[in-house]
Enzyme design. Structure first.
Site, PDB file in Angstrom:
ATOM      1  N   ASP A  24      -6.111 -14.808  58.081  1.00  0.00           N
ATOM      2  CA  ASP A  24      -5.697 -15.425  56.817  1.00  0.00           C
ATOM      3  C   ASP A  24      -4.971 -16.726  57.141  1.00  0.00           C
ATOM      4  OD1 ASP A  24      -5.215 -15.675  54.075  1.00  0.00           O
ATOM      5  OD2 ASP A  24      -4.500 -13.614  53.873  1.00  0.00           O
ATOM      6  N   HIS A  44      -6.673 -25.144  53.557  1.00  0.00           N
ATOM      7  CA  HIS A  44      -5.894 -23.954  53.196  1.00  0.00           C
ATOM      8  C   HIS A  44      -6.261 -22.728  54.026  1.00  0.00           C
ATOM      9  CE1 HIS A  44      -3.951 -25.510  49.443  1.00  0.00           C
ATOM     10  NE2 HIS A  44      -4.862 -26.443  49.645  1.00  0.00           N
TER      11      HIS A  44
HETATM   12  P1  ADQ Z   1      -6.136 -16.641  49.028  1.00  0.00           P
HETATM   13  O1  ADQ Z   1      -7.117 -16.165  50.015  1.00  0.00           O
HETATM   14  O2  ADQ Z   1      -6.553 -16.522  47.619  1.00  0.00           O
HETATM   15  O3  ADQ Z   1      -5.657 -18.152  49.325  1.00  0.00           O
HETATM   16  P2  ADQ Z   1      -3.260 -15.704  49.106  1.00  0.00           P
HETATM   17  O4  ADQ Z   1      -2.548 -16.717  49.898  1.00  0.00           O
HETATM   18  O5  ADQ Z   1      -2.810 -14.314  49.400  1.00  0.00           O
HETATM   19  O6  ADQ Z   1      -4.825 -15.700  49.300  1.00  0.00           O
HETATM   20  O7  ADQ Z   1      -3.019 -15.995  47.582  1.00  0.00           O
HETATM   21  C1  ADQ Z   1      -3.435 -15.104  46.587  1.00  0.00           C
HETATM   22  C2  ADQ Z   1      -2.716 -15.394  45.272  1.00  0.00           C
HETATM   23  O8  ADQ Z   1      -3.342 -14.635  44.244  1.00  0.00           O
HETATM   24  C3  ADQ Z   1      -1.255 -14.984  45.314  1.00  0.00           C
HETATM   25  O9  ADQ Z   1      -0.489 -15.943  44.653  1.00  0.00           O
HETATM   26  C4  ADQ Z   1      -1.238 -13.655  44.551  1.00  0.00           C
HETATM   27  O10 ADQ Z   1      -0.061 -13.409  43.825  1.00  0.00           O
HETATM   28  C5  ADQ Z   1      -2.401 -13.789  43.612  1.00  0.00           C
HETATM   29  N1  ADQ Z   1      -2.986 -12.460  43.373  1.00  0.00           N
HETATM   30  C6  ADQ Z   1      -3.532 -11.625  44.277  1.00  0.00           C
HETATM   31  N2  ADQ Z   1      -3.937 -10.478  43.689  1.00  0.00           N
HETATM   32  C7  ADQ Z   1      -3.642 -10.605  42.389  1.00  0.00           C
HETATM   33  C8  ADQ Z   1      -3.820  -9.757  41.239  1.00  0.00           C
HETATM   34  N3  ADQ Z   1      -4.408  -8.550  41.287  1.00  0.00           N
HETATM   35  N4  ADQ Z   1      -3.416 -10.239  40.051  1.00  0.00           N
HETATM   36  C9  ADQ Z   1      -2.842 -11.458  39.944  1.00  0.00           C
HETATM   37  N5  ADQ Z   1      -2.655 -12.283  40.984  1.00  0.00           N
HETATM   38  C10 ADQ Z   1      -3.046 -11.866  42.180  1.00  0.00           C
HETATM   39  C11 ADQ Z   1      -6.058 -19.189  50.226  1.00  0.00           C
HETATM   40  C12 ADQ Z   1      -5.985 -18.830  51.718  1.00  0.00           C
HETATM   41  C13 ADQ Z   1      -4.589 -18.314  52.054  1.00  0.00           C
HETATM   42  C14 ADQ Z   1      -3.539 -19.371  51.673  1.00  0.00           C
HETATM   43  C15 ADQ Z   1      -3.745 -19.853  50.247  1.00  0.00           C
HETATM   44  C16 ADQ Z   1      -2.866 -21.061  49.946  1.00  0.00           C
HETATM   45  O11 ADQ Z   1      -6.951 -17.844  52.041  1.00  0.00           O
HETATM   46  O12 ADQ Z   1      -4.478 -18.004  53.436  1.00  0.00           O
HETATM   47  O13 ADQ Z   1      -2.255 -18.783  51.772  1.00  0.00           O
HETATM   48  O14 ADQ Z   1      -5.102 -20.252  50.026  1.00  0.00           O
HETATM   49  O15 ADQ Z   1      -3.059 -22.085  50.875  1.00  0.00           O
END
Ligand code: ADQ
Length: 479
Positions: free
Chosen positions: A375, A167
Site C-alpha cells: 500500500d 499516490h
Molecule cells: P486507497 O487505496 O483508496 O488510496 P486508503 O489510503 O486506505 O486507500 O484510503 C481509503 C479512504 O477511503 C480512507 O479515507 C477511508 O476512510 C475511506 N474508506 C474506506 N472504506 C470505507 C467505507 N466502507 N466507507 C467509507 N469510507 C471508506 C490510495 C493509495 C493509498 C494512499 C491514498 C492517498 O492506495 O496507499 O494512502 O491513495 O494517497
C-alpha cells in the site's frame, strides 16, 4: 472568475477525478457537491487563494459538462467515453499499472489497445491543462492514471512549472522493467520539475531507472534531463487530522460508538477492518489469520468479534469480482464453523459509510487491522490514530504500507505470513492498557505534526510555489 479566464489560472491541479460528486435529489435537477476527503480539503484553500483550476473527469462516461466554478475553484471537466473508461481506466490504469506497481499481488494484463487509449486520454488531460494554465503557472498532476501527462504538458507549455505526485508505490527496478513501453512512462514523469512519492525507496527506484533505461546520471535526489533538473523525493501523504479529531469529540459519535459495541455483543472485544475491497489490502490474509486463531482455540466467539467493512470498488474488473467471491466465502466459512445462533464471529459489511459512522467504528474498536500486502500509504491507519483521543485501542499494521514508516509504534506484522498476523493480533489483544496508551500517544504526536496541510505545503514549497503556506494560514484564520 467566470468560465475559462482569458489569461488562464495561476495554479492548476490535474487528477483523474474532479473534486466533486454529482447528486440528484429525486426528480429534481442534478447538482455538484464537493467530494469528501483529505486531498480535496487540503488543496482547495491553495486552489482558491491562487486563482486555481482543477482538471479532471466527472466519473460519468459520455460528453463532459461545460467548465464551472464551485467553492472558489474553477473546474474543467475532461470527457471519457465508455470505451475510454474500459481501456484507459479499467484496463491500463487498473489492470496493468495498479497490479504491477503493487509488486504483482495480482498478475497484470498487457494490451496494446489499452496502452493506446491510455496515451490518448493522457494527451487529452495535458491539452486541457495547457488550455487553462496562465503563463508561468504551476500545474500539479496526480497519480498513476496520468503518468504521461507531465512530458506531454511540457511539450505544449514549456513555460509552466510542473509537479507530479504518485499516490501508490513505485515498483522495484526489476518489476518496472517488465512494462511494455517502459521508457515512455519514465520520460512522461521526467517532464515534471518535481516528482513526489510516498516513500524514499520509491524515489530511489525511480532515479535508478533513469540511469538504467535512459543512461542519465542521477545524483542524490535529482537528475539532469535536457538541461533541466528534475527532483525526486518522498512526501508521505496524510489526513485532515483536525476533522477526524473533531468528529471523535462529538458526543453523538461517541454515543454511536457505545451503541455499536452493545449491538455487537457487549463484552466481546472488537477487531475492525475498513478497506476498499481491493486485493492489495490483505483482507483474505486477515480473515485467514482470524479463522486460524478461532480454530486453534486462541480466541473464542464468546470473547472476540471481527467487523470487516469493505467499500465496493472497481466492480467491473474480473479480479475484483473474484476477490469479492473469495472474501464472502471465507466469511461464510468462519461463521459456519464457529458461529452460535444469534452470534456471528464475523460481521461483513459490503458498503460505504459516512465519515461520522466510520469514526464511531474506529472509537468502538479494540484492535484495528490494517494488513495490506502492499500500500502506498494507507489513510485508514492514520484515521484510526486520529480518532483515538482516548489514547486507547491497538493498531496492527502491515510493514508493507507506507504508513508503517511513520507509525512504528503500531504492532507491525508481515502480512504475507498468516502466523505473523496471528501473533500481531494476539499481542494487541493481550497488551496492557499502559502500553497501548504509550504507543497511541507517540503515533498521535506523529500525525498531528505531519497532517495533510503539512504535506501539501511541503510539496508546493519544494516545487517553488510561494504563497501556498500563506493561503492555508489565511484559510485557517477565517471564522
Ligand atoms: P486507497 O487505496 O483508496 O488510496 P486508503 O489510503 O486506505 O486507500 O484510503 C481509503 C479512504 O477511503 C480512507 O479515507 C477511508 O476512510 C475511506 N474508506 C474506506 N472504506 C470505507 C467505507 N466502507 N466507507 C467509507 N469510507 C471508506 C490510495 C493509495 C493509498 C494512499 C491514498 C492517498 O492506495 O496507499 O494512502 O491513495 O494517497
Amino acid at each position: 472568475m467566470g468560465t475559462d479566464a482569458g489569461d488562464g489560472y495561476e495554479f492548476v491541479v490535474v487528477a483523474n477525478r474532479l473534486p466533486v460528486d454529482e447528486v440528484t435529489d429525486g426528480d429534481g435537477p442534478h447538482r455538484w457537491e464537493r467530494s469528501p476527503g483529505g486531498l480535496v480539503s487540503a488543496l482547495q484553500p491553495v486552489v482558491r487563494q491562487m486563482r486555481g483550476a482543477w482538471v479532471g473527469w466527472t466519473g460519468s462516461a459520455g460528453e463532459a459538462p461545460d467548465p464551472f466554478d464551485i467553492d472558489g475553484m474553477h473546474l474543467r471537466p475532461v470527457p471519457l467515453s465508455a470505451e475510454d473508461v474500459d481501456l484507459y481506466y479499467e484496463g491500463q490504469s487498473n489492470a496493468t499499472i495498479w497490479p504491477l506497481f503493487h509488486d504483482l499481488v495480482e498478475q497484470p494484463t498487457h494490451r496494446r489497445d489499452w496502452r493506446r487509449a491510455y496515451e490518448a486520454v493522457n494527451r487529452r488531460f495535458a491539452r486541457a491543462a495547457a488550455e487553462v494554465a496562465a503563463p508561468n503557472a504551476t500545474v500539479w498532476v496526480h497519480d498513476y492514471q496520468l503518468l504521461l501527462v507531465p512530458a506531454m504538458l511540457r511539450e505544449l507549455r514549456p513555460d509552466v512549472r510542473i509537479g507530479f505526485f504518485l499516490h501508490i508505490p513505485f515498483p522495484p527496478v526489476e518489476l518496472f522493467m517488465q512494462l511494455p513501453r517502459r521508457r515512455e512512462l519514465l520520460q512522461g514523469l521526467l517532464g515534471a520539475d518535481l516528482v513526489g512519492f510516498q516513500g524514499a525507496l520509491a524515489a530511489q527506484n525511480f532515479l535508478r531507472l533513469t540511469r538504467l533505461l535512459l543512461e542519465l546520471g542521477p545524483k542524490d535526489d535529482r537528475v539532469e534531463v535536457d538541461g533541466r533538473t528534475v527532483v525526486a523525493r518522498a512526501f508521505p501523504i496524510s489526513i485532515d487530522v483536525a476533522e477526524v479529531d473533531q468528529l471523535a469529540a462529538d458526543p453523538a459519535v461517541q454515543q454511536r460508538a457505545r451503541q455499536l459495541r452493545t449491538e455487537l455483543g457487549g463484552d466481546r472485544r472488537l477487531l475492525l477492518g475498513v478497506d476498499r475491497l481491493d486485493y492489495t489490502k490483505g483482507i483474505e490474509q486477515r480473515l485467514e489469520a482470524h479463522h486460524d486463531l478461532l480454530a486453534d482455540g486462541e480466541i473464542s466467539n464468546d470473547d472476540v468479534v471481527l467487523v470487516q467493512v469493505a467499500t465496493p470498488s472497481r466492480q467491473r474488473i474480473a479480479q475484483y469480482q473474484q476477490l469479492r467471491e473469495r472474501v464472502e466465502r471465507a466469511v461464510g466459512r468462519t461463521n459456519g464453523e464457529f458461529g452460535d445462533v444469534g452470534r456471528a464471529p464475523v460481521h461483513y459489511l459490503f458498503q460505504s459509510f459516512g465519515r461520522a459512522e466510520l469514526v464511531a467504528l474506529y472509537l468502538a474498536a479494540d484492535v484495528m487491522l490494517v494488513t495490506p500486502l502492499r500500500d502506498g500509504m494507507n489513510l485508514v491507519a492514520k484515521e484510526f490514530v486520529a480518532a483515538r483521543r482516548d489514547e486507547q485501542g491497538a493498531l496492527v499494521l502491515s510493514e508493507f504500507t507506507g504508513a508503517a514508516a511513520e507509525l512504528d509504534d503500531a504492532f507491525l506484522i508481515n502480512a504475507h505470513d498468516t502466523d505473523d498476523i496471528k501473533r500481531g493480533i494476539l499481542e494487541a489483544l493481550n497488551a496492557e492498557s499502559r502500553d497501548l496508551t504509550a504507543r497511541m500517544h507517540q503515533m498521535r504526536e506523529q500525525i498531528r505534526a505531519y497532517d495533510i496541510d503539512y504535506w501539501a505545503r511541503d510539496f508546493l514549497e519544494v516545487l517553488g510555489v510561494s504563497g501556498a503556506h500563506e493561503a492555508e494560514q489565511a484559510e485557517t484564520a477565517q471564522p
